[in-house]
Design a protein around this motif. Structure first.
Motif, PDB file in Angstrom:
ATOM      1  N   THR A  35     106.399   6.947 -12.381  1.00 34.40           N
ATOM      2  CA  THR A  35     107.224   6.044 -12.603  1.00 34.40           C
ATOM      3  C   THR A  35     108.257   5.841 -13.941  1.00 34.40           C
ATOM      4  N   GLN A  36     108.799   5.707 -14.975  1.00 37.94           N
ATOM      5  CA  GLN A  36     108.571   6.461 -16.032  1.00 37.94           C
ATOM      6  C   GLN A  36     110.066   7.778 -15.129  1.00 37.94           C
ATOM      7  N   VAL A  37     109.728   9.212 -15.050  1.00 34.16           N
ATOM      8  CA  VAL A  37     110.461   9.942 -14.266  1.00 34.16           C
ATOM      9  C   VAL A  37     111.098   9.585 -13.640  1.00 34.16           C
ATOM     10  N   LEU A  38     110.771   9.154 -12.703  1.00 35.76           N
ATOM     11  CA  LEU A  38     111.286   8.929 -11.200  1.00 35.76           C
ATOM     12  C   LEU A  38     112.686   7.227 -11.512  1.00 35.76           C
ATOM     13  N   LYS A  39     113.009   6.662 -12.315  1.00 39.32           N
ATOM     14  CA  LYS A  39     113.615   5.698 -12.673  1.00 39.32           C
ATOM     15  C   LYS A  39     114.616   6.528 -13.699  1.00 39.32           C
ATOM     16  N   ALA A  40     114.143   7.940 -14.872  1.00 39.29           N
ATOM     17  CA  ALA A  40     114.846   9.019 -15.536  1.00 39.29           C
ATOM     18  C   ALA A  40     115.702   9.073 -14.407  1.00 39.29           C
ATOM     19  N   THR A  41     115.485   9.945 -13.691  1.00 37.53           N
ATOM     20  CA  THR A  41     115.827  11.570 -12.912  1.00 37.53           C
ATOM     21  C   THR A  41     116.448  10.610 -11.481  1.00 37.53           C
ATOM     22  N   ARG A  42     116.031   9.645 -11.454  1.00 38.76           N
ATOM     23  CA  ARG A  42     116.718   9.179 -10.113  1.00 38.76           C
ATOM     24  C   ARG A  42     116.609   9.559  -8.399  1.00 38.76           C
ATOM     25  N   ARG A  43     115.186  10.107  -8.936  1.00 43.73           N
ATOM     26  CA  ARG A  43     114.538  11.128  -7.329  1.00 43.73           C
ATOM     27  C   ARG A  43     113.635   9.666  -7.220  1.00 43.73           C
ATOM     28  N   ARG A  44     112.752  10.533  -5.731  1.00 40.12           N
ATOM     29  CA  ARG A  44     112.154   9.636  -4.976  1.00 40.12           C
ATOM     30  C   ARG A  44     110.551   9.992  -5.263  1.00 40.12           C
ATOM     31  N   LYS A  45     110.573  11.486  -5.630  1.00 38.87           N
ATOM     32  CA  LYS A  45     109.272  11.876  -6.109  1.00 38.87           C
ATOM     33  C   LYS A  45     109.293  13.128  -6.657  1.00 38.87           C
ATOM     34  N   VAL A  46     108.285  13.765  -7.489  1.00 35.09           N
ATOM     35  CA  VAL A  46     107.986  14.424  -8.230  1.00 35.09           C
ATOM     36  C   VAL A  46     106.974  15.389  -8.016  1.00 35.09           C
ATOM     37  N   ALA A  47     106.876  16.413  -8.677  1.00 39.15           N
ATOM     38  CA  ALA A  47     105.470  17.324  -8.811  1.00 39.15           C
ATOM     39  C   ALA A  47     104.924  17.981  -9.562  1.00 39.15           C
ATOM     40  N   LEU A  48     103.773  17.383  -9.501  1.00 41.45           N
ATOM     41  CA  LEU A  48     102.578  17.285 -10.624  1.00 41.45           C
ATOM     42  C   LEU A  48     102.018  18.511 -10.970  1.00 41.45           C
ATOM     43  N   VAL A  49     101.803  18.978 -12.212  1.00 38.48           N
ATOM     44  CA  VAL A  49     101.057  20.088 -12.695  1.00 38.48           C
ATOM     45  C   VAL A  49      99.952  19.793 -13.522  1.00 38.48           C
ATOM     46  N   GLY A  50      98.341  19.978 -14.014  1.00 39.00           N
ATOM     47  CA  GLY A  50      97.565  19.591 -14.072  1.00 39.00           C
ATOM     48  C   GLY A  50      97.172  20.503 -14.304  1.00 39.00           C
ATOM     49  N   SER A  51      96.603  21.101 -16.325  1.00 39.19           N
ATOM     50  CA  SER A  51      95.766  21.706 -16.914  1.00 39.19           C
ATOM     51  C   SER A  51      94.600  20.598 -16.521  1.00 39.19           C
ATOM     52  N   SER A  52      93.018  21.429 -16.445  1.00 39.37           N
ATOM     53  CA  SER A  52      92.013  20.750 -16.396  1.00 39.37           C
ATOM     54  C   SER A  52      91.119  19.858 -16.093  1.00 39.37           C
ATOM     55  N   ARG A  53      91.576  18.577 -17.397  1.00 36.84           N
ATOM     56  CA  ARG A  53      91.093  17.303 -16.935  1.00 36.84           C
ATOM     57  C   ARG A  53      92.160  17.016 -16.011  1.00 36.84           C
ATOM     58  N   GLY A  54      93.323  17.362 -16.908  1.00 35.16           N
ATOM     59  CA  GLY A  54      94.404  16.726 -15.670  1.00 35.16           C
ATOM     60  C   GLY A  54      94.988  16.785 -14.547  1.00 35.16           C
ATOM     61  N   GLY A  55      94.099  17.686 -13.928  1.00 35.89           N
ATOM     62  CA  GLY A  55      94.057  17.719 -12.396  1.00 35.89           C
ATOM     63  C   GLY A  55      93.213  16.434 -11.882  1.00 35.89           C
ATOM     64  N   ASN A  56      92.283  15.923 -12.633  1.00 40.21           N
ATOM     65  CA  ASN A  56      91.104  15.057 -11.868  1.00 40.21           C
ATOM     66  C   ASN A  56      92.216  13.665 -11.805  1.00 40.21           C
ATOM     67  N   ALA A  57      92.780  14.034 -12.720  1.00 43.66           N
ATOM     68  CA  ALA A  57      93.836  12.570 -12.815  1.00 43.66           C
ATOM     69  C   ALA A  57      95.460  12.439 -12.118  1.00 43.66           C
ATOM     70  N   ILE A  58      95.255  13.393 -11.837  1.00 44.01           N
ATOM     71  CA  ILE A  58      96.454  14.124 -10.263  1.00 44.01           C
ATOM     72  C   ILE A  58      95.725  14.038  -8.898  1.00 44.01           C
ATOM     73  N   ARG A  59      94.749  14.135  -8.941  1.00 41.86           N
ATOM     74  CA  ARG A  59      93.844  13.777  -7.423  1.00 41.86           C
ATOM     75  C   ARG A  59      93.650  11.892  -7.719  1.00 41.86           C
ATOM     76  N   SER A  60      93.084  11.599  -8.669  1.00 40.75           N
ATOM     77  CA  SER A  60      93.114  10.361  -8.398  1.00 40.75           C
ATOM     78  C   SER A  60      93.854   9.445  -8.216  1.00 40.75           C
ATOM     79  N   PHE A  61      95.016   9.502  -8.875  1.00 43.93           N
ATOM     80  CA  PHE A  61      96.321   9.038  -9.264  1.00 43.93           C
ATOM     81  C   PHE A  61      96.823   9.357  -7.175  1.00 43.93           C
ATOM     82  N   LEU A  62      96.742  10.654  -6.524  1.00 48.66           N
ATOM     83  CA  LEU A  62      96.897  10.310  -5.304  1.00 48.66           C
ATOM     84  C   LEU A  62      96.283  10.035  -4.329  1.00 48.66           C
ATOM     85  N   LYS A  63      94.842  10.038  -4.474  1.00 49.09           N
ATOM     86  CA  LYS A  63      94.188   9.533  -3.498  1.00 49.09           C
ATOM     87  C   LYS A  63      94.013   8.117  -4.043  1.00 49.09           C
TER      88      LYS A  63
END
Length: 439
Positions: free
Chosen positions: A90-118
């Motif tokens: 949310t902070q990144v979207l506000k700073a960049t004035r964009r509607r969407k971001v791309a996410l790249v996760g390593s290992s456990r970081g991908g768990n956080a991404i999947r959980s956020f998406l779902k």
């Protein structure tokens, strides 16, 4: 590098080129920090991304709980990480004035991404997601091994994420990058989770996403599938819709470096800023590690934000970073030249190990972005392979040797084409040395 086609995509079909590249948020793994993304960030910049469109989160408590459902001091749950990632996006979207971001996760970081998406509303805010070495099926599927763990496919967190016919998220272009058979956490045998000889219930494909675009990078290890240049090429093409123009990092002659100092609590690294830590930087000889001057080229005591910079360096110079932190060894970290500017040059103390007791001096070689592969890589410390680095699937990112306290001398660390010279410092006075590889 092998690509598995997404269902419905004709074989050989070109990737759709993105008209306006989304901001990218990099999400680190278990126990790690945003510092690991430095080379990926540089390669995105070398291919036209503006620095203000690239972001990397630091989870305050990056280590997972032993049991995801039970509070554990100074560790985080899967719910904690999902919530923190949502706030950061949310902070990144506000700073960049964009509607969407791309996410790249390593290992456990991908768990956080999947959980956020779902589970966290992320599908409305994310255009692309790349999961690198994420144990999507789990590192085990077992009622007895790692019970309750976030990484156990038999328990609620992953069972919930994996419910359904596939792993796709409507409106999000998904990619998973994995090793062929070299990921320590995608193994049929429990050797790397402390249970050698016991079946894990998963196999080499544990990092794949059902129905998504899956990339297999032969021979790379658990960390390299996020931080190797071939991993970068795959993630960049997925996000931009075209291959990168270059795999090389464009050099800046006067890189501006910055980062924060973080510490250790209850035996676990955190990403909490360490106020009061002092940092000195010395230029050192590229062959011997000797200081070129007794006067540091930079010195600062970190404030409440833990920030130790900025420092303007030179792209052809080797540096020694000295970290003084109350209650921790004085850590001398020797580094290869920095090719470009970065604000994720984070510093952590290096604790002594039990094996260091009685040593005159201790030198550790560290490879944060990968493991040491016996027979795959060429690596030595003081001309030898340190003990404790396993054969077979690469599973160790550090090696250490002990030395006499005096006279002080040069100790050279080598990993493939990267050489880092260091000097010994007396352990009895609370000093420890780290040779940190960039690649």
């Amino acid at each position: 590098m092998a690509f598995a086609q997404t269902p419905g995509q004709p074989p050989g079909a070109p990737r759709r080129q993105v008209a306006e590249l989304p901001p990218v948020v990099f999400v680190h793994g278990n126990g790690d920090s945003s510092a690991l993304w430095i080379t990926d960030l540089w390669r995105f910049e070398a291919n036209g991304y503006k620095r203000n469109q690239l972001f990397a989160i630091d989870f305050p408590y990056p280590n997972a709980r032993s049991d995801d459902s039970k509070p554990q001091a100074f560790r985080s749950s899967s719910e904690d990480q999902m919530r923190e990632l949502a706030t950061f996006v949310t902070q990144v979207l506000k700073a960049t004035r964009r509607r969407k971001v791309a996410l790249v996760g390593s290992s456990r970081g991908g768990n956080a991404i999947r959980s956020f998406l779902k589970n966290g509303g992320g599908a409305e805010l994310v255009s692309h997601a790349v999961l690198c070495g994420t144990p999507n099926k789990g590192i085990v599927i077992s009622e007895t091994l790692l019970p309750g763990s976030e990484f156990n496919g038999a328990f609620p967190f992953l069972k919930g994420l994996n419910a359904g016919a596939d792993d796709l998220i409507a409106g999000v272009e998904l990619m998973a990058i994995r090793s062929d058979k070299n990921d320590k956490y995608s193994q049929p045998d429990g050797r790397f989770i402390g249970a050698p000889g016991k079946p894990t219930g998963v196999s080499y494909d544990a990092s794949e996403l059902r129905g998504a675009r899956n990339v297999i990078l032969d021979g790379l290890d658990h960390r390299e599938v996020a931080f190797h240049k071939l991993a970068f090429a795959a993630m960049y093409e997925h996000i931009a819709g075209k291959p990168p123009g270059t795999m090389f990092i464009a050099q800046e002659s006067r890189p501006v470096l910055n980062g924060k100092v973080t510490g250790i609590t209850d035996g676990a690294y955190t990403n909490i800023p360490a106020a009061g830590a002092e940092v000195e930087i010395f230029e050192v000889d590229s062959r011997t590690g000797d200081r070129r001057s007794a006067v540091p080229v930079h010195r600062k005591t970190a404030g409440g934000d833990g920030v130790w910079g900025p420092f303007t360096g030179q792209a052809d110079t080797y540096y020694e970073f000295v970290l003084y932190m109350q209650g921790q060894p004085t850590t001398h970290t020797y580094r290869s030249p920095f090719l470009r500017s970065s604000d994720v040059v984070h510093l952590r103390p290096q604790p002594f190990a039990k094996a260091d007791e009685g040593a005159g001096a201790v030198t550790v070689m560290s490879r944060p972005r990968g493991y040491f592969g016996v027979g795959r890589d060429r690596f030595t410390l003081d001309g030898k392979v340190p003990p404790g680095i396993n054969d077979g699937v690469p599973g160790t990112s550090t090696g250490r040797l002990t030395f006499e306290a005096s006279p002080p001398r040069t100790v050279v660390a080598v990993f493939n084409n990267e050489t880092v010279p260091t000097r010994t410092w007396p352990a009895k006075d609370g000093h420890i040395v780290v040779a940190e590889f960039l690649n």
